[in-house]
Design a protein around this motif. Structure first.
Motif, PDB file in Angstrom:
ATOM      1  N   GLY A  16      13.268 -43.120  -9.613  1.00 45.32           N
ATOM      2  CA  GLY A  16      13.577 -43.894  -8.421  1.00 45.32           C
ATOM      3  C   GLY A  16      13.118 -45.334  -8.551  1.00 45.32           C
ATOM      4  O   GLY A  16      12.715 -45.965  -7.573  1.00 45.32           O
ATOM      5  N   SER A  40      16.685 -43.920 -12.493  1.00 47.43           N
ATOM      6  CA  SER A  40      17.280 -43.828 -11.163  1.00 47.43           C
ATOM      7  C   SER A  40      18.728 -43.397 -11.324  1.00 47.43           C
ATOM      8  O   SER A  40      19.304 -43.532 -12.413  1.00 47.43           O
ATOM      9  N   ASP A  67      21.189 -38.508 -12.286  1.00 39.00           N
ATOM     10  CA  ASP A  67      21.446 -38.007 -10.936  1.00 39.00           C
ATOM     11  C   ASP A  67      20.535 -36.822 -10.685  1.00 39.00           C
ATOM     12  O   ASP A  67      20.715 -35.746 -11.269  1.00 39.00           O
ATOM     13  N   THR A  95      15.680 -38.790  -1.597  1.00 38.62           N
ATOM     14  CA  THR A  95      16.714 -39.169  -0.645  1.00 38.62           C
ATOM     15  C   THR A  95      16.372 -38.573   0.710  1.00 38.62           C
ATOM     16  O   THR A  95      15.487 -37.718   0.819  1.00 38.62           O
ATOM     17  N   VAL A 112      18.967 -32.410  -0.405  1.00 43.41           N
ATOM     18  CA  VAL A 112      17.673 -33.061  -0.247  1.00 43.41           C
ATOM     19  C   VAL A 112      16.566 -32.263  -0.940  1.00 43.41           C
ATOM     20  O   VAL A 112      15.703 -32.832  -1.627  1.00 43.41           O
ATOM     21  N   ASN A 116      14.477 -33.889  -3.923  1.00 40.72           N
ATOM     22  CA  ASN A 116      13.110 -34.243  -3.547  1.00 40.72           C
ATOM     23  C   ASN A 116      12.055 -33.240  -3.977  1.00 40.72           C
ATOM     24  O   ASN A 116      10.871 -33.571  -3.970  1.00 40.72           O
ATOM     25  N   TYR A 157      14.200 -32.890   4.378  1.00 42.29           N
ATOM     26  CA  TYR A 157      13.200 -33.836   3.873  1.00 42.29           C
ATOM     27  C   TYR A 157      11.785 -33.343   4.165  1.00 42.29           C
ATOM     28  O   TYR A 157      10.909 -33.363   3.293  1.00 42.29           O
ATOM     29  N   ASN A 194      15.467 -46.456   3.002  1.00 41.36           N
ATOM     30  CA  ASN A 194      15.354 -45.150   3.652  1.00 41.36           C
ATOM     31  C   ASN A 194      14.927 -45.250   5.112  1.00 41.36           C
ATOM     32  O   ASN A 194      15.183 -44.339   5.904  1.00 41.36           O
TER      33      ASN A 194
END
Length: 252
Positions: A16, A40, A67, A95, A112, A116, A157, A194
């Motif tokens: 990231g 990233s 990705d 994300t 997500v 994450n 998230y 974000n």
């Protein structure tokens, strides 16, 4: 004392890294002496802004696009990085997708959690094996205030970031005796892409600011010191910690 924070001769992978918190982390590590492998989803192989900043500090930079929603791509990245002596792994890619829980699309939740949480383990497992073999390394996850709290309209998230807290502790339990420190940073409300929707919502922004004792939104650079600390010899006896950098939010 300054030698405790010296990262000269170290190689750090920062996911990231193209913008926001990840970019600030990469630049902070470079300023402390580390060479950077930035990753990233849309990172240019050359010519990126983060590359220019790192090279301006006299450090080497390699840019890789990956990705993190693509399990196969993350596995391939892990295999590629496993061939290099990575000293520091910063798992920052992430994300966020917002919708009320009752209407939250399942594919959003899955995406997500994959980006994450699951991809973080896949990459850390691959890179961590080399750290274990060499008897040393630093792993830093980007957690969140929602590692401690539930949030609103972000069930995927919140679940993923809560999982990051548990994963940090689980890996620390196994890897600390082997010389690998595993910790996490929990940023507060930082002014990044974000959080743009929150900052543009006058009511939400005002409510958030009213709870932050520091009286302002955080900046990506506010994460620099914590990142260098957890990547350096200064944190050799720090394991399984989720360190808030939040302007005092959790203490309110």
């Amino acid at each position: 004392m300054s030698g405790l924070f010296d990262l000269a001769g170290r190689t750090a992978v920062v996911t990231g890294a193209r913008r926001g918190i990840g970019r600030a982390m990469a630049v902070a590590l470079a300023a402390a002496g580390a060479d950077i492998i930035g990753v990233s989803a849309t990172l240019e192989s050359s010519g990126s802004a983060v590359e220019h900043e790192v090279r301006a500090l006299g450090r080497r930079f390699v840019g890789i696009a990956c990705d993190f929603a693509d399990r196969g791509a993350v596995v391939a990245l892990g295999e590629r990085l496993a061939g290099d002596p990575v000293d520091i792994l910063v798992n920052n890619a992430g994300t966020i997708l917002r919708a009320p829980a009752a209407e939250h699309p399942l594919e959003w939740f899955d995406r997500v959690v994959e980006i994450n949480l699951a991809s973080q383990f896949v990459l850390t497992q691959a890179v961590g094996r080399g750290m274990i073999e060499r008897g040393g390394g630093k792993v830093i996850f980007t957690a969140s205030l929602l590692t401690f709290q539930g949030g609103v309209t972000v069930p995927g998230y919140a679940a993923a970031k809560s999982g990051i807290g548990g994963l940090t502790k689980a890996l620390a339990n196994e890897w600390s005796p082997l010389g690998v420190n595993v910790n996490a940073i929990a940023p507060g409300y930082i002014a990044t892409d974000n959080t743009q929707a929150l900052r543009e919502d006058e009511n939400r922004s005002s409510a958030i600011l009213s709870r932050i004792p520091a009286g302002r939104w955080g900046r990506p650079d506010d994460l620099a010191g914590a990142t260098v600390f957890l990547a350096s010899a200064a944190s050799d006896y720090v394991d399984g910690v989720v360190l808030p950098v939040d302007g005092g939010w959790l203490g309110r």
